[in-house]
Design a protein around this motif. Structure first.
Motif, PDB file in Angstrom:
ATOM      1  N   PRO A   1       0.762  -1.063  -0.040  1.00  0.00           N
ATOM      2  CA  PRO A   1      -0.040  -0.115   0.068  1.00  0.00           C
ATOM      3  C   PRO A   1       0.676   1.350  -0.019  1.00  0.00           C
ATOM      4  N   ALA A   2       1.489   1.861  -1.097  1.00  0.00           N
ATOM      5  CA  ALA A   2       2.082   2.962  -1.328  1.00  0.00           C
ATOM      6  C   ALA A   2       1.635   3.975  -0.788  1.00  0.00           C
ATOM      7  N   ILE A   3       0.304   4.204  -0.773  1.00  0.00           N
ATOM      8  CA  ILE A   3      -0.157   5.528  -0.146  1.00  0.00           C
ATOM      9  C   ILE A   3      -0.303   5.579   1.211  1.00  0.00           C
ATOM     10  N   LEU A   4      -0.134   4.305   1.716  1.00  0.00           N
ATOM     11  CA  LEU A   4      -0.232   4.065   3.361  1.00  0.00           C
ATOM     12  C   LEU A   4       1.097   5.084   4.040  1.00  0.00           C
ATOM     13  N   LEU A   5       2.308   4.914   3.394  1.00  0.00           N
ATOM     14  CA  LEU A   5       3.556   5.256   4.192  1.00  0.00           C
ATOM     15  C   LEU A   5       3.200   6.916   4.038  1.00  0.00           C
ATOM     16  N   ALA A   6       2.810   7.403   2.880  1.00  0.00           N
ATOM     17  CA  ALA A   6       2.656   8.997   2.764  1.00  0.00           C
ATOM     18  C   ALA A   6       1.623   9.293   3.545  1.00  0.00           C
ATOM     19  N   SER A   7       0.557   8.644   3.732  1.00  0.00           N
ATOM     20  CA  SER A   7      -0.677   9.199   4.502  1.00  0.00           C
ATOM     21  C   SER A   7      -0.159   9.180   6.068  1.00  0.00           C
ATOM     22  N   LEU A   8       0.420   8.194   6.431  1.00  0.00           N
ATOM     23  CA  LEU A   8       0.961   7.916   7.973  1.00  0.00           C
ATOM     24  C   LEU A   8       1.803   8.996   8.290  1.00  0.00           C
ATOM     25  N   THR A   9       2.717   9.348   7.054  1.00  0.00           N
ATOM     26  CA  THR A   9       3.958  10.471   7.530  1.00  0.00           C
ATOM     27  C   THR A   9       3.014  11.766   7.796  1.00  0.00           C
ATOM     28  N   LEU A  10       1.861  12.071   6.888  1.00  0.00           N
ATOM     29  CA  LEU A  10       1.564  13.424   6.881  1.00  0.00           C
ATOM     30  C   LEU A  10       0.431  13.359   8.454  1.00  0.00           C
ATOM     31  N   VAL A  11      -0.389  12.271   8.916  1.00  0.00           N
ATOM     32  CA  VAL A  11      -1.124  12.064   9.617  1.00  0.00           C
ATOM     33  C   VAL A  11      -0.589  12.206  11.139  1.00  0.00           C
ATOM     34  N   ALA A  12       0.778  11.597  11.245  1.00  0.00           N
ATOM     35  CA  ALA A  12       1.437  11.681  12.285  1.00  0.00           C
ATOM     36  C   ALA A  12       1.890  13.292  12.527  1.00  0.00           C
ATOM     37  N   LYS A  13       2.407  14.009  11.437  1.00  0.00           N
ATOM     38  CA  LYS A  13       2.972  15.290  11.446  1.00  0.00           C
ATOM     39  C   LYS A  13       1.699  16.215  11.925  1.00  0.00           C
TER      40      LYS A  13
END
Length: 158
Positions: A76-88
């Motif tokens: 799930p490529a988008i998961l990494l980006a989403s998690l980075t943004l959500v955590a930030k």
């Protein structure tokens, strides 16, 4: 999909300790208009992560064959980006909630793959894929119900 603003994945209680309760903000809902208000930088980060993982899958497929490359396409490529943004932007607690949801959805995808693989050999594609989709929904929702009944991440509460 999103939760109410300021929710941390658990029921919001503005007057906790004083007997006042507000609505349960753990409900998941779809807000299509929210996508239009998303900052372009966030969209670019998600696009870049997705592109990078797809390119990695293409390279792996070329070097090691399509079977191994296919495994990378399932990532799930988008998961990494989403998690980075959500955590930030929303904190680690919300990012952990998203990871938990991704895990539950993945259990449903495993059910989809197993049912689809078994049924596609002997039945029509419509029947096999319809049944596999139903299996995905049942397993994912059942996993969510179990996690929710078990306290949905009680280890993360303040």
């Amino acid at each position: 999909m999103s939760r109410s603003p300021g929710s941390s994945g658990s029921a919001s209680r503005s007057g906790e300790g004083r007997g006042q309760r507000t609505e349960d903000t753990d409900r998941v809902r779809l807000e299509v208009r929210a996508a239009w208000g998303m900052p372009r930088k966030d969209l670019l980060v998600r696009f870049a992560f997705g592109t990078g993982v797809s390119l990695l899958a293409a390279v792996v497929s070329t070097v090691f064959g399509s079977f191994v490359g296919g495994v990378f396409l399932a990532f799930p490529a988008i998961l990494l980006a989403s998690l980075t943004l959500v955590a930030k932007e929303e904190g680690l607690r919300r990012a952990r909630d998203d990871v938990r949801g991704a895990g539950l959805g993945t259990s449903g995808l495993v059910a989809f793959a197993v049912v689809g693989t078994v049924l596609l050999r002997h039945h029509s594609a419509w029947l096999a894929l319809g049944t596999a989709t139903a299996a995905w929904a049942v397993v994912s929702l059942a996993a969510y119900a179990v996690v929710r009944a078990a306290g949905r991440g009680g280890d993360e509460r303040p």
